[in-house]
Every structure is written in C-alpha cells, then in structure tokens.
Scaffold this active site. Structure first.
Site, short mmCIF file in Angstrom:
data_model
loop_
_atom_site.label_atom_id
_atom_site.label_comp_id
_atom_site.label_asym_id
_atom_site.label_seq_id
_atom_site.Cartn_x
_atom_site.Cartn_y
_atom_site.Cartn_z
N TYR A 41 -41.18 -44.58 23.33
CA TYR A 41 -40.51 -44.31 22.05
C TYR A 41 -39.45 -43.23 22.23
O TYR A 41 -38.30 -43.38 21.79
CB TYR A 41 -41.56 -43.89 21.01
CG TYR A 41 -41.02 -43.75 19.60
CD1 TYR A 41 -40.85 -44.86 18.78
CD2 TYR A 41 -40.70 -42.50 19.09
CE1 TYR A 41 -40.36 -44.72 17.49
CE2 TYR A 41 -40.22 -42.35 17.79
CZ TYR A 41 -40.05 -43.47 17.00
OH TYR A 41 -39.58 -43.34 15.71
N SER A 64 -34.77 -40.45 15.89
CA SER A 64 -35.98 -39.68 15.55
C SER A 64 -35.80 -38.30 16.15
O SER A 64 -35.09 -38.14 17.15
CB SER A 64 -37.20 -40.36 16.18
OG SER A 64 -38.32 -39.48 16.16
#
Ligand SMILES: NC(=O)c1ccc[n+]([C@@H]2O[C@H](COP(=O)([O-])OP(=O)(O)OC[C@H]3O[C@@H](n4cnc5c(N)ncnc54)[C@H](O)[C@@H]3O)[C@@H](O)[C@H]2O)c1
Ligand SMILES: O=C(O)[C@H](O)[C@@H](O)[C@H](O)[C@H](O)CO
Length: 259
Positions: A163, A149
């Site tokens: 995350y 990401s």
C-alpha cells in the site's frame, strides 16, 4: 472585478469519480453535485450510489453510476462510451478507487502485491490515460485528482508494504503527469488523507488502543472526516486551482508535521 464565487463553482462541468460508490469517492461526488457538476461514478457495486442518484435527480443534475473494473481496458472503453453519450465529455477525473491487503513485509505474497499495485497504480493509469486522450487533451482542459494517503509520505508500524509503495507511486505519477500534460492546460494533483472512517478501515478504528495511538499523533486531535477530503477536492478540481499542479496535499490534521 474578479468573481470568486464563479471560480469555485463547478456549474456546467462534468466529472468522473472512480470508486465513487465507496466512502471518500461518494463524498467527493456529492460535493461536486452540490457545486453544480454533472457526475459519473464507477465501482464494483453501482447500486451503492442510490443516495447520490436521488440527490442528483432532486437537484436537476445528470448522474450515472457505472459498473467498471478499471483494470480492464474493455470496461473502461464501455464506460467512456456511455459517459460520452450521456454527459458529452469530462472536465474532471478523480481517481478514488483503491484497495489494501494487510500482510507483514516478510510474508507479502506476489498475488497480494500484484492486486494492490494493479488497482492503485495500473488501474489509475489506464483510466487517466483514456480520459486524458479522449476528452481532456483535445479540449485543452482538465482537472485530475488522485487519492493518495499520508502513507505515501511516512511509514507506519506494520503490514502496509505494498500500500505504501503504491501510494508513493501515485505521488510521483501525479508530479510526472503534471509535467507532461501542463501544455494541455491539464492539472494533476493528489490528496493524502490520514484515516477517515469508511468500510475498509472501521475494523482498525473500532480498536480503542489503535484509535488512541493514532489521534495522539494528530495535532488537531481527531481523525479525518469525509467532508475534509471532499472540500479539498472541490478546490483542486475547480477553476480556482488552475495554477496549482503536481502537488500532494496532506489532509491530515497536521499528522505529517509531527515527529
Ligand atoms: N478511508 C481512508 O481512511 C483513506 C485514507 C487515505 C487514503 N485513502 C484512499 O482513498 C481512496 C478511497 O478510499 P475509501 O476509504 O473510500 O475506500 P472504499 O473501499 O470505501 O472504496 C473503494 C472504492 O473503489 C471501488 N473499486 C474497488 N476495486 C475497483 C476496481 N477494480 N475498479 C473500479 N472500482 C473499484 C470500490 O467499488 C469502492 O467504490 C483509496 O484510494 C484509499 O486508498 C483512504
Ligand atoms: O490511511 C490510509 O491510507 C487508509 O486509512 C488505509 O490505512 C486503510 O485503513 C487500509 O487500507 C485498511 O486496510
């Protein structure tokens, strides 16, 4: 003369896409089927792959949708047995299964942290190790692609501590595996997307203030689309990318180039 059409083809290749019943994973699985591959997907809800199964049947490709929790070794072993039986082997692995829990860092619980790291890092390792050892290393061939990401490269306002840490770990996992398995002619790369609308984030993108703040920072002026990610995956998993390994490709409309 070089045949560039063949270099980008996946004809005769077999691929496993973890999380291939989810948003980005299904787009990648569809792209692979269209380029000629036989494909297996896995996730918590195999029935969600009905559209892919229909497309594969119509295109004459083999397709499997398997229920598998990639944090459980026994599930992985059963899945790979089924793949070996039905598809023979695997040339390509895309690790798309991933999750998030949104909490401020100061309130991030041990349980939430374990869940996010457990799926995004440990689960990815368990599948990769098993697929590499069983199918790729013995045949001296493999393409491994991890879904990272942009949040592995830059931080964000709030709630993303586990995350971001997990996707940072995915980037370094990618580089280290590229170093260790290069001798087996296996490449390992990652894609780092910015937001692409999928069920996990529509609640954020549906907030007009959030959407404006996000797209104001993206030079190309929009969020990602599934096809942006699937197209990058096609390249990195094809023979055209045989000399590209250990890379993290941001597919982000220029977001991470903007201060
Ligand atoms: N959508 C985005 O904007 C975006 C942006 C950057 C990175 N990513 C990353 O891309 C990947 C895919 O994201 P998405 O938006 O398609 O997510 P999604 O929630 O739509 O799909 C996730 C998939 O993972 C599967 N899964 C969950 N737990 C599993 C487990 N224990 N074992 C096996 N499969 C499991 C689910 O069944 C689902 O198919 C994730 O790693 C995510 O972090 C997404
Ligand atoms: O940019 C990303 O990596 C993803 O879009 C995440 O931010 C999801 O939106 C989040 O996981 C939803 O909770």
């Amino acid at each position: 003369m070089e045949n560039y059409r063949d270099l980008f083809s996946l004809e005769g290749k077999t691929a496993l896409v973890t999380g291939g019943t989810g948003g980005l994973g299904s787009a990648i699985a569809l792209a692979f089927l269209q380029q000629g591959a036989n494909v297996a997907v896995c996730g918590g809800h195999p029935e969600k792959a009905a559209g892919l199964a229909d497309y594969a049947a119509q295109a004459g490709r083999k397709f499997l949708s398997i229920r598998c929790d990639i944090q459980k070794q026994s599930d992985i072993d059963n899945m790979l047995n089924e793949i070996e039986e039905q598809l023979d082997t695997l040339d390509i692995l895309v690790n798309s299964a991933g999750m998030n829990r949104l909490l401020p860092a100061e309130d991030y619980t041990e349980d939430a942290f374990d869940q996010v790291m457990g799926l995004n890092v440990k689960g990815l390792h368990l599948v990769t190790k098993a697929v590499g050892k069983r199918f790729m290393i013995p045949r001296n061939y493999g393409r491994i692609l991890n879904l990272s990401s942009v949040k592995s490269l830059i931080g964000t306002t709030e709630n993303y501590i586990a995350y971001c840490a997990s996707k940072g770990a995915v980037n370094m996992y990618t580089k280290q595996l590229a170093c260790e398995w290069g001798k087996y002619r296996i490449t390992c790369n990652a894609i780092a997307p910015t937001f692409v609308r999928t069920p996990i984030n529509s609640f954020q993108l549906d907030d007009p203030a959030f959407y404006k703040k996000l797209t104001d920072r993206i030079p190309l002026g929009r969020i990602g689309q599934e096809r942006d990610i699937a197209a990058a995956a096609l390249y990195l998993c094809s023979d055209a990318a045989e000399f590209v390994s250990g890379q993290v490709l941001a597919v982000d409309g220029g977001l991470t180039s903007m201060q």
